[in-house]
Design a protein around this motif. Sequence first.
Motif, PDB file in Angstrom:
ATOM      1  N   THR A  38      -5.838   4.127   7.918  1.00 60.74           N
ATOM      2  CA  THR A  38      -5.946   3.045   6.940  1.00 60.74           C
ATOM      3  C   THR A  38      -6.666   1.848   7.545  1.00 60.74           C
ATOM      4  O   THR A  38      -7.553   1.258   6.923  1.00 60.74           O
ATOM      5  CB  THR A  38      -4.547   2.629   6.434  1.00 60.74           C
ATOM      6  OG1 THR A  38      -3.929   3.774   5.840  1.00 60.74           O
ATOM      7  CG2 THR A  38      -4.628   1.496   5.432  1.00 60.74           C
ATOM      8  N   ALA A  41     -10.385   2.735   7.900  1.00 61.49           N
ATOM      9  CA  ALA A  41     -11.046   2.760   6.595  1.00 61.49           C
ATOM     10  C   ALA A  41     -11.280   1.345   6.077  1.00 61.49           C
ATOM     11  O   ALA A  41     -12.302   1.056   5.468  1.00 61.49           O
ATOM     12  CB  ALA A  41     -10.214   3.565   5.594  1.00 61.49           C
ATOM     13  N   ARG A  42     -10.352   0.466   6.362  1.00 60.65           N
ATOM     14  CA  ARG A  42     -10.431  -0.902   5.859  1.00 60.65           C
ATOM     15  C   ARG A  42     -11.432  -1.757   6.646  1.00 60.65           C
ATOM     16  O   ARG A  42     -12.106  -2.602   6.061  1.00 60.65           O
ATOM     17  CB  ARG A  42      -9.039  -1.540   5.900  1.00 60.65           C
ATOM     18  CG  ARG A  42      -8.984  -2.900   5.230  1.00 60.65           C
ATOM     19  CD  ARG A  42      -7.572  -3.410   5.118  1.00 60.65           C
ATOM     20  NE  ARG A  42      -6.836  -2.548   4.185  1.00 60.65           N
ATOM     21  CZ  ARG A  42      -5.551  -2.227   4.326  1.00 60.65           C
ATOM     22  NH1 ARG A  42      -4.868  -2.674   5.340  1.00 60.65           N
ATOM     23  NH2 ARG A  42      -4.964  -1.444   3.456  1.00 60.65           N
ATOM     24  N   HIS A 166     -22.343   1.281   1.913  1.00 60.67           N
ATOM     25  CA  HIS A 166     -21.157   0.462   1.602  1.00 60.67           C
ATOM     26  C   HIS A 166     -21.543  -0.736   0.736  1.00 60.67           C
ATOM     27  O   HIS A 166     -20.841  -1.067  -0.230  1.00 60.67           O
ATOM     28  CB  HIS A 166     -20.490   0.008   2.902  1.00 60.67           C
ATOM     29  CG  HIS A 166     -19.165  -0.635   2.694  1.00 60.67           C
ATOM     30  ND1 HIS A 166     -19.010  -1.999   2.620  1.00 60.67           N
ATOM     31  CD2 HIS A 166     -17.926  -0.111   2.525  1.00 60.67           C
ATOM     32  CE1 HIS A 166     -17.737  -2.290   2.423  1.00 60.67           C
ATOM     33  NE2 HIS A 166     -17.066  -1.165   2.364  1.00 60.67           N
ATOM     34  N   ARG A 171     -17.370   3.781  -0.587  1.00 54.54           N
ATOM     35  CA  ARG A 171     -16.165   3.370   0.133  1.00 54.54           C
ATOM     36  C   ARG A 171     -15.592   4.529   0.920  1.00 54.54           C
ATOM     37  O   ARG A 171     -15.640   5.678   0.481  1.00 54.54           O
ATOM     38  CB  ARG A 171     -15.087   2.877  -0.843  1.00 54.54           C
ATOM     39  CG  ARG A 171     -15.468   1.629  -1.607  1.00 54.54           C
ATOM     40  CD  ARG A 171     -15.569   0.421  -0.663  1.00 54.54           C
ATOM     41  NE  ARG A 171     -15.991  -0.774  -1.329  1.00 54.54           N
ATOM     42  CZ  ARG A 171     -17.245  -1.236  -1.356  1.00 54.54           C
ATOM     43  NH1 ARG A 171     -18.203  -0.579  -0.778  1.00 54.54           N
ATOM     44  NH2 ARG A 171     -17.528  -2.361  -1.962  1.00 54.54           N
ATOM     45  N   THR A 173     -12.477   6.512   1.872  1.00 54.74           N
ATOM     46  CA  THR A 173     -11.182   6.706   1.238  1.00 54.74           C
ATOM     47  C   THR A 173     -10.371   7.716   2.027  1.00 54.74           C
ATOM     48  O   THR A 173     -10.916   8.603   2.685  1.00 54.74           O
ATOM     49  CB  THR A 173     -11.325   7.213  -0.215  1.00 54.74           C
ATOM     50  OG1 THR A 173     -12.046   8.439  -0.192  1.00 54.74           O
ATOM     51  CG2 THR A 173     -12.049   6.211  -1.073  1.00 54.74           C
ATOM     52  N   LEU A 174      -9.094   7.563   1.952  1.00 52.94           N
ATOM     53  CA  LEU A 174      -8.182   8.488   2.598  1.00 52.94           C
ATOM     54  C   LEU A 174      -7.741   9.526   1.574  1.00 52.94           C
ATOM     55  O   LEU A 174      -7.654   9.225   0.394  1.00 52.94           O
ATOM     56  CB  LEU A 174      -6.968   7.741   3.150  1.00 52.94           C
ATOM     57  CG  LEU A 174      -7.286   6.670   4.191  1.00 52.94           C
ATOM     58  CD1 LEU A 174      -6.025   5.890   4.530  1.00 52.94           C
ATOM     59  CD2 LEU A 174      -7.861   7.306   5.416  1.00 52.94           C
ATOM     60  N   SER A 176      -5.530  11.511  -0.861  1.00 51.66           N
ATOM     61  CA  SER A 176      -4.320  11.062  -1.541  1.00 51.66           C
ATOM     62  C   SER A 176      -3.122  11.962  -1.228  1.00 51.66           C
ATOM     63  O   SER A 176      -2.003  11.503  -1.216  1.00 51.66           O
ATOM     64  CB  SER A 176      -4.543  11.007  -3.044  1.00 51.66           C
ATOM     65  OG  SER A 176      -4.957  12.276  -3.513  1.00 51.66           O
TER      66      SER A 176
END
Length: 179
Positions: A38, A41-42, A166, A171, A173-174, A176
């Motif tokens: 996370t 990714a951020r 970007h 984006r 993304t992880l 789900s």
Amino acid sequence: MSTTLATNAPRRDTSTPVPSNTYRPAPRAAAQVDKLATLLARHSITALRISLGLVFLGFGVLKFFDGMSPAAELVQRTIDKLTFGIVAPGPALLITAILETVIGLTLVTGYFLRFGLVLLAGAFVGIMAPLVLFFHELFPHGPTIVGQYVLKDIVLVCAAAVIGAHALGARLTLPSNKA
């Protein structure tokens, strides 16, 4: 005298191997991996954008000072070839210094980013041109120092592609649901 430890735990049959794809990390380790994913990714594309900006800003600023840029002569020769001798060496270096500095500032700050990325796309033509124009000089029997300098620009092109994607809305993304 021999001692044997007795245990009530059932013995596992070791003759049948456990399939390797059934390994699951401990829940605590999995949670830490998820947190790291996370975080990456951020923030990783922002870190990439800023670091690429610092590279361009640093190399651009060096070109403002006589004798400071190791690529000055290559820049001047490349622009001379690309403009068929219309742009003299001094202005060629100044234009490149301004261009790289502006690109660096847009990447570092994030302001006017799309404009900076358009400039960067155009600049990559000149940045990669020595691979075609001076290939035999840059790689006589292997890469020279200047050849290595130009060759590493392929990584910069790839970094710019990620940043551009970007900026245009892509984006990281992880998943789900994890299997």
